[in-house]
Structure formats: C-alpha cells, structure tokens
Design a protein around this motif. Structure first.
Motif, mmCIF file in Angstrom:
data_model
loop_
_atom_site.group_PDB
_atom_site.id
_atom_site.type_symbol
_atom_site.label_atom_id
_atom_site.label_comp_id
_atom_site.label_asym_id
_atom_site.label_seq_id
_atom_site.Cartn_x
_atom_site.Cartn_y
_atom_site.Cartn_z
ATOM 1 N N CYS A 31 0.818 -1.221 0.000
ATOM 2 C CA CYS A 31 0.000 0.000 0.000
ATOM 3 C C CYS A 31 0.849 1.267 0.000
ATOM 4 C CB CYS A 31 -0.978 0.015 1.175
ATOM 5 S SG CYS A 31 -0.204 -0.098 2.771
ATOM 6 N N TRP A 32 2.127 1.167 0.344
ATOM 7 C CA TRP A 32 2.986 2.369 0.329
ATOM 8 C C TRP A 32 3.399 2.625 -1.104
ATOM 9 C CZ3 TRP A 32 6.474 0.189 4.763
ATOM 10 C CH2 TRP A 32 5.744 0.214 5.948
ATOM 11 N N PHE A 33 2.482 3.210 -1.844
ATOM 12 C CA PHE A 33 2.601 3.361 -3.298
ATOM 13 C C PHE A 33 2.017 4.708 -3.666
ATOM 14 C CE2 PHE A 33 0.817 3.136 -7.516
ATOM 15 C CZ PHE A 33 1.583 2.244 -8.243
ATOM 16 N N SER A 34 2.772 5.504 -4.400
ATOM 17 C CA SER A 34 2.195 6.758 -4.895
ATOM 18 C C SER A 34 2.932 7.176 -6.179
ATOM 19 C CB SER A 34 2.266 7.841 -3.818
ATOM 20 O OG SER A 34 1.406 8.914 -4.190
ATOM 21 N N TYR A 35 2.769 8.427 -6.552
ATOM 22 C CA TYR A 35 3.267 8.897 -7.847
ATOM 23 C C TYR A 35 4.153 10.121 -7.659
ATOM 24 C CZ TYR A 35 -0.770 6.062 -8.795
ATOM 25 O OH TYR A 35 -1.658 5.016 -8.798
ATOM 26 N N TYR A 36 5.025 10.387 -8.630
ATOM 27 C CA TYR A 36 5.789 11.634 -8.660
ATOM 28 C C TYR A 36 5.811 12.084 -10.108
ATOM 29 C CZ TYR A 36 9.774 8.989 -10.521
ATOM 30 O OH TYR A 36 10.588 8.200 -11.300
ATOM 31 N N TYR A 37 6.296 13.273 -10.325
ATOM 32 C CA TYR A 37 6.347 13.783 -11.697
ATOM 33 C C TYR A 37 7.696 14.415 -11.966
ATOM 34 C CZ TYR A 37 4.510 15.239 -16.140
ATOM 35 O OH TYR A 37 4.299 15.351 -17.484
ATOM 36 N N ASP A 38 8.378 13.981 -13.037
ATOM 37 C CA ASP A 38 9.641 14.588 -13.469
ATOM 38 C C ASP A 38 9.728 14.371 -14.976
ATOM 39 O OD1 ASP A 38 12.179 15.697 -13.546
ATOM 40 O OD2 ASP A 38 13.154 13.772 -13.179
ATOM 41 N N LYS A 39 9.237 15.279 -15.738
ATOM 42 C CA LYS A 39 9.067 15.185 -17.204
ATOM 43 C C LYS A 39 7.931 14.240 -17.572
ATOM 44 C CE LYS A 39 13.863 16.226 -18.380
ATOM 45 N NZ LYS A 39 14.710 15.465 -17.433
ATOM 46 N N GLU A 40 7.780 13.158 -16.836
ATOM 47 C CA GLU A 40 6.642 12.254 -17.045
ATOM 48 C C GLU A 40 6.259 11.683 -15.687
ATOM 49 O OE1 GLU A 40 8.177 9.214 -19.640
ATOM 50 O OE2 GLU A 40 9.488 8.428 -18.083
ATOM 51 N N MET A 41 5.087 11.037 -15.631
ATOM 52 C CA MET A 41 4.654 10.490 -14.349
ATOM 53 C C MET A 41 5.484 9.264 -13.976
ATOM 54 S SD MET A 41 0.958 9.119 -13.162
ATOM 55 C CE MET A 41 0.233 10.732 -13.011
ATOM 56 N N GLY A 42 5.882 9.191 -12.724
ATOM 57 C CA GLY A 42 6.587 8.005 -12.224
ATOM 58 C C GLY A 42 5.878 7.469 -10.991
ATOM 59 N N VAL A 43 6.313 6.301 -10.542
ATOM 60 C CA VAL A 43 5.724 5.660 -9.357
ATOM 61 C C VAL A 43 6.772 5.596 -8.259
ATOM 62 C CG1 VAL A 43 5.162 3.335 -8.493
ATOM 63 C CG2 VAL A 43 3.869 4.304 -10.404
ATOM 64 N N MET A 44 6.361 5.889 -7.006
ATOM 65 C CA MET A 44 7.272 5.659 -5.879
ATOM 66 C C MET A 44 6.677 4.588 -4.978
ATOM 67 S SD MET A 44 7.072 9.349 -4.118
ATOM 68 C CE MET A 44 5.573 10.171 -3.660
ATOM 69 N N ALA A 45 7.529 3.667 -4.577
ATOM 70 C CA ALA A 45 7.072 2.519 -3.792
ATOM 71 C C ALA A 45 8.058 2.295 -2.663
ATOM 72 C CB ALA A 45 7.018 1.282 -4.690
ATOM 73 N N CYS A 46 7.522 2.060 -1.458
ATOM 74 C CA CYS A 46 8.393 1.812 -0.302
ATOM 75 C C CYS A 46 8.204 0.370 0.170
ATOM 76 C CB CYS A 46 8.057 2.785 0.834
ATOM 77 S SG CYS A 46 9.069 2.518 2.296
ATOM 78 N N ILE A 47 9.300 -0.338 0.297
ATOM 79 C CA ILE A 47 9.231 -1.716 0.804
ATOM 80 C C ILE A 47 10.090 -1.813 2.056
ATOM 81 C CG2 ILE A 47 9.605 -4.159 0.298
ATOM 82 C CD1 ILE A 47 9.037 -3.663 -2.556
#
Ligand SMILES: Cc1cc2nc3c(=O)[nH]c(=O)nc-3n(C[C@H](O)[C@H](O)[C@H](O)COP(=O)(O)O)c2cc1C
Length: 190
Positions: free
Chosen positions: A34-50
């Motif tokens: 569930c530790w999942f979200s998005y970021y933006y740097d020229k295009e959309m990316g995903v950030m995930a914490c494990i």
C-alpha cells in the motif's frame, strides 16, 4: 476541535497493489503493498516503499523491474493471502491464479487485475530497513472496458471496484467495511 495523535496514516485511505516479480527459477511471486504513490519529473513516475527483508524486495533489487496490479474486490482474498504469506515460504505460490507476461517488461502480471503498471526502477533510496524505489512507468495496462470513453468514469470505476484500506481494514469501493487485514485470505486457505 483537533486532538494530537500518535503518528499514523489512519483515516487516510489507500489503494492496494500486488507487486509481481519473477523468482530465480522464472516463476512468478506476488506480494501485497500500500505504500505506493506517484511523482512527476518530465513524465509520471511511481514511488514505492518496501520495508524489511522480503522476497519481493530481493527480486526487485535483482531484476530492477516489477509489475503493480491494482487490487479490486474480486481479487481481495488472494491479495490478502499474498500480503500475509511470506515469499520465503516455498509453497506461497501453490495457489490457483492466472498470470501473463507484461507487454513491455519481463514481469508477471495478474490476468484478473484491471489496472496494471509495468515498472522499471530508476533510483533506489536505501534507509535503515526500508527502501524507496522511484520507478519509470514503462507500460500502463487497462482492461478494454476501462478504455471505453463512451461510458462515464463513475460507471467504469464502479465496475472494477478498487479496494480502499485504512486502520488495517479493507473497505469496498462504496465505503463499507469488508474485513480486517488477514481475514479475507480465509477463503483461500480453507
Ligand atoms: C494490506 C497490506 C498492505 C501491505 N503493504 C506493504 C507495504 O506497502 N510495504 C511493505 O513493505 N509491506 C507491505 N505489506 C506486507 C507484505 O505484503 C508482506 O511482507 C508479504 O509477505 C510480501 O510478499 P513477499 O514475502 O512474497 O515478498 C502489506 C501487507 C498487507 C496485508
């Protein structure tokens, strides 16, 4: 009136994703996150914490790719199982699931998930026991029905019914309690 509380993300609903990786023997493994979200740097990316040490993390570190499969009400029992059974247990994947290979990356995807990201790790932030992965989205798979612009977004999302989670409980798309974490898998391990 507000009251200070111990630090948590209670009452901040999150969506859930099953991360798919290939094991060393090229068979799929899935874990729930569930530790999942998005970021933006020229295009959309995903950030995930494990957190901690787990098979999903080992496989992401080895291959630098994984899939993120949205969890819906239909697949909640197996998702809950994948979140409560360790990949280090050899029998974890002895369950009845349909998987395919991603269309761009060499990652396993769950046929029954209607929304899937194929992700390639771009940067890793290593902390004490957790790692944060900043990922490029190499492909975004949607069930054909979700691509039909003639149907309203409301109707399309009500059809797939993504799970919400907070306070270690699962909620239906329309906001009703389904059960606590660890209960939905009872259907799978009867
Ligand atoms: C609802 C739910 C959400 C979870 N979210 C995360 C998460 O965001 N990050 C994490 O490290 N573990 C999370 N976990 C724990 C992993 O799913 C669990 O460690 C699982 O064993 C991972 O699969 P693996 O052992 O095959 O790698 C979650 C578990 C549940 C039940």
């Amino acid at each position: 009136m507000k009251k200070s509380n111990s630090i948590s993300n209670s009452f901040c609903p999150q969506t859930l994703f099953l991360y798919g990786t290939y094991k060393e023997d090229n068979t799929p493994n899935f874990g729930l996150f569930c530790w999942f979200s998005y970021y933006y740097d020229k295009e959309m990316g995903v950030m995930a914490c494990i957190g901690e040490k787990k098979l999903t993390k080992d496989r992401i570190q080895a291959n630098k790719v994984f899939s993120a499969n949205l969890v819906t009400e239909e697949i909640l029992p197996i998702a809950d199982y994948f979140g409560n059974k360790r990949g280090y247990d050899n029998d974890k994947m002895n369950v009845d699931i349909e998987t395919e290979k991603g269309q761009v990356l060499n990652v396993p995807v769950l046929s029954k998930s209607p929304v899937i990201f194929e992700l390639e790790v771009d940067q890793t932030i290593t902390m004490g026991s957790s790692d944060v992965y900043l990922c490029k989205i190499r492909n975004f798979l949607l069930d054909e029905y979700l691509c039909d612009e003639t149907i309203s977004v409301e109707k399309r999302i009500k059809t797939i019914r993504p799970i919400h989670t907070t306070v270690q409980k699962y909620f239906s798309w329309d906001g009703n309690l389904i059960c606590d974490w660890g209960k939905a898998m009872k259907e799978i391990i009867k």
